[in-house]
Scaffold this motif. Structure first.
Motif, PDB file in Angstrom:
ATOM      1  N   GLY A   1       0.790  -1.223   0.000  1.00  0.00           N
ATOM      2  CA  GLY A   1       0.000   0.000   0.000  1.00  0.00           C
ATOM      3  C   GLY A   1       0.818   1.267   0.000  1.00  0.00           C
ATOM      4  O   GLY A   1       0.288   2.354   0.234  1.00  0.00           O
ATOM      5  N   THR A   2       2.132   1.151  -0.248  1.00  0.00           N
ATOM      6  CA  THR A   2       2.963   2.348  -0.296  1.00  0.00           C
ATOM      7  C   THR A   2       2.601   3.199  -1.504  1.00  0.00           C
ATOM      8  O   THR A   2       2.150   2.694  -2.535  1.00  0.00           O
ATOM      9  N   LYS A   3       2.803   4.500  -1.387  1.00  0.00           N
ATOM     10  CA  LYS A   3       2.536   5.403  -2.502  1.00  0.00           C
ATOM     11  C   LYS A   3       3.668   5.419  -3.526  1.00  0.00           C
ATOM     12  O   LYS A   3       3.532   6.004  -4.606  1.00  0.00           O
ATOM     13  N   LEU A   4       4.793   4.781  -3.185  1.00  0.00           N
ATOM     14  CA  LEU A   4       5.897   4.686  -4.139  1.00  0.00           C
ATOM     15  C   LEU A   4       5.441   3.946  -5.398  1.00  0.00           C
ATOM     16  O   LEU A   4       4.538   3.089  -5.329  1.00  0.00           O
ATOM     17  N   PRO A   5       6.035   4.231  -6.538  1.00  0.00           N
ATOM     18  CA  PRO A   5       5.635   3.546  -7.778  1.00  0.00           C
ATOM     19  C   PRO A   5       5.725   2.030  -7.708  1.00  0.00           C
ATOM     20  O   PRO A   5       4.981   1.329  -8.397  1.00  0.00           O
ATOM     21  N   CYS A   6       6.633   1.505  -6.873  1.00  0.00           N
ATOM     22  CA  CYS A   6       6.775   0.059  -6.773  1.00  0.00           C
ATOM     23  C   CYS A   6       5.578  -0.609  -6.102  1.00  0.00           C
ATOM     24  O   CYS A   6       5.442  -1.837  -6.145  1.00  0.00           O
ATOM     25  N   LYS A   7       4.711   0.177  -5.434  1.00  0.00           N
ATOM     26  CA  LYS A   7       3.479  -0.300  -4.787  1.00  0.00           C
ATOM     27  C   LYS A   7       3.724  -1.125  -3.521  1.00  0.00           C
ATOM     28  O   LYS A   7       2.992  -1.034  -2.550  1.00  0.00           O
ATOM     29  N   LYS A   8       4.744  -1.954  -3.536  1.00  0.00           N
ATOM     30  CA  LYS A   8       5.096  -2.731  -2.342  1.00  0.00           C
ATOM     31  C   LYS A   8       6.590  -2.975  -2.358  1.00  0.00           C
ATOM     32  O   LYS A   8       7.230  -2.951  -3.408  1.00  0.00           O
ATOM     33  N   TYR A   9       7.150  -3.191  -1.181  1.00  0.00           N
ATOM     34  CA  TYR A   9       8.570  -3.492  -1.101  1.00  0.00           C
ATOM     35  C   TYR A   9       8.856  -4.316   0.147  1.00  0.00           C
ATOM     36  O   TYR A   9       8.076  -4.317   1.116  1.00  0.00           O
ATOM     37  N   GLN A  10       9.980  -5.023   0.097  1.00  0.00           N
ATOM     38  CA  GLN A  10      10.425  -5.829   1.217  1.00  0.00           C
ATOM     39  C   GLN A  10      11.488  -5.045   1.979  1.00  0.00           C
ATOM     40  O   GLN A  10      12.349  -4.413   1.363  1.00  0.00           O
ATOM     41  N   VAL A  11      11.415  -5.068   3.288  1.00  0.00           N
ATOM     42  CA  VAL A  11      12.407  -4.373   4.112  1.00  0.00           C
ATOM     43  C   VAL A  11      13.688  -5.210   4.132  1.00  0.00           C
ATOM     44  O   VAL A  11      13.675  -6.365   4.558  1.00  0.00           O
ATOM     45  N   GLU A  12      14.771  -4.613   3.632  1.00  0.00           N
ATOM     46  CA  GLU A  12      16.035  -5.335   3.554  1.00  0.00           C
ATOM     47  C   GLU A  12      17.200  -4.402   3.861  1.00  0.00           C
ATOM     48  O   GLU A  12      17.174  -3.216   3.542  1.00  0.00           O
ATOM     49  N   ASN A  13      18.217  -4.963   4.478  1.00  0.00           N
ATOM     50  CA  ASN A  13      19.509  -4.321   4.648  1.00  0.00           C
ATOM     51  C   ASN A  13      20.441  -4.968   3.631  1.00  0.00           C
ATOM     52  O   ASN A  13      20.673  -6.179   3.682  1.00  0.00           O
ATOM     53  N   LEU A  14      20.969  -4.183   2.679  1.00  0.00           N
ATOM     54  CA  LEU A  14      21.799  -4.751   1.623  1.00  0.00           C
ATOM     55  C   LEU A  14      22.974  -5.548   2.167  1.00  0.00           C
ATOM     56  O   LEU A  14      23.482  -6.450   1.503  1.00  0.00           O
ATOM     57  N   GLU A  15      23.417  -5.230   3.363  1.00  0.00           N
ATOM     58  CA  GLU A  15      24.576  -5.904   3.927  1.00  0.00           C
ATOM     59  C   GLU A  15      24.255  -7.322   4.422  1.00  0.00           C
ATOM     60  O   GLU A  15      25.152  -8.159   4.548  1.00  0.00           O
TER      61      GLU A  15
END
Length: 247
Positions: A97-111
């Protein structure tokens, strides 16, 4: 100094005018139709040249924003996965439900990502690696998540050029230690901005290669007809594959 240039935008695919929003730097050269800046167009140009079938690939984009690159990837890539880092949410948590264009995302730390090994064909980052506290751990973990033969594509402002890369900030016992005056860039999920942790030089290719086992090529694009010129922004492509045999 000239501040407007006629040309063709590779991102919105229109004849357009490119306008310098800051008359002192080409980094601010914006397409008046889609709002893209030079680094967006350079990355898009590289994506289509190096990975012409990207729409069918399994792509992970870390830290996508509002720009047209992230918008087009989210809409046109059949297997697109987005991630953002938020320190108040658990890793692996799915934000919908995020307003970002991706619509959804997973919380991740690249490290230290929660993604499994050999998941992605391509990992894309736009101006991310100057904000990671441990970029060498991050590129090693990106390599882990790539399929054999997979690649990473990134834009990184190489502000130091021929000078050695230098650290601006680091984490010590969980606290930020500033080695230079704090510098912040925009952050798509936080109004506080993103702290710059490393000023990169041209040694970035060797640094990333040594840490990940991938081999990297660094490209600088300049084509004013396409609105691509930037004083310090390079495009890097890392390949999870052996170096070509030229014997």
């Amino acid at each position: 100094m000239q501040t407007t240039f006629a040309g063709h935008c590779v991102l919105c695919e229109n004849d357009t005018t490119f306008e310098l929003k800051d008359s002192k730097t080409y980094r601010s050269m914006q397409c008046i139709r889609c709002g893209s800046v030079s680094r967006n167009r350079a990355l898009w140009f590289a994506l289509n040249r190096a990975f012409p079938k990207w729409r069918q690939l399994v792509i992970h984009e870390s830290s996508p924003g509002w720009d047209i690159v992230s918008r087009r990837l989210a809409v046109e890539c059949t297997h697109y996965v987005a991630s953002q880092y938020e320190d108040d949410l658990p890793l692996g948590h799915l934000v919908t439900g995020t307003k970002l264009p991706c619509k959804k995302y997973q919380v991740e730390n690249l490290e230290k990502q929660t993604f499994k090994e050999n998941m992605f064909d391509l990992v894309i980052t736009q101006d991310v690696f100057e904000h990671v506290f441990d970029p060498l751990a991050a590129i090693a973990d990106i390599a882990r998540t790539l399929k054999p033969g997979g690649s990473t594509l990134m834009s990184v402002p190489v502000v130091r050029r021929f000078n050695s890369s230098r650290r601006r900030a680091r984490l010590v016992d969980g606290k930020i230690e500033h080695l230079l005056e704090p510098e912040y860039h925009g952050n798509p999920v936080s109004g506080d901005g993103a702290l710059v942790t490393v000023d990169w030089g041209y040694d970035i290719s060797s640094q990333l290669s040594n840490a990940s086992g991938m081999y990297f090529v660094m490209q600088t694009f300049e084509n004013m007809d396409l609105g691509i010129r930037d004083e310090c922004n390079q495009i890097l492509i890392g390949y999870k594959a052996p170096l070509p045999d030229i014997n």
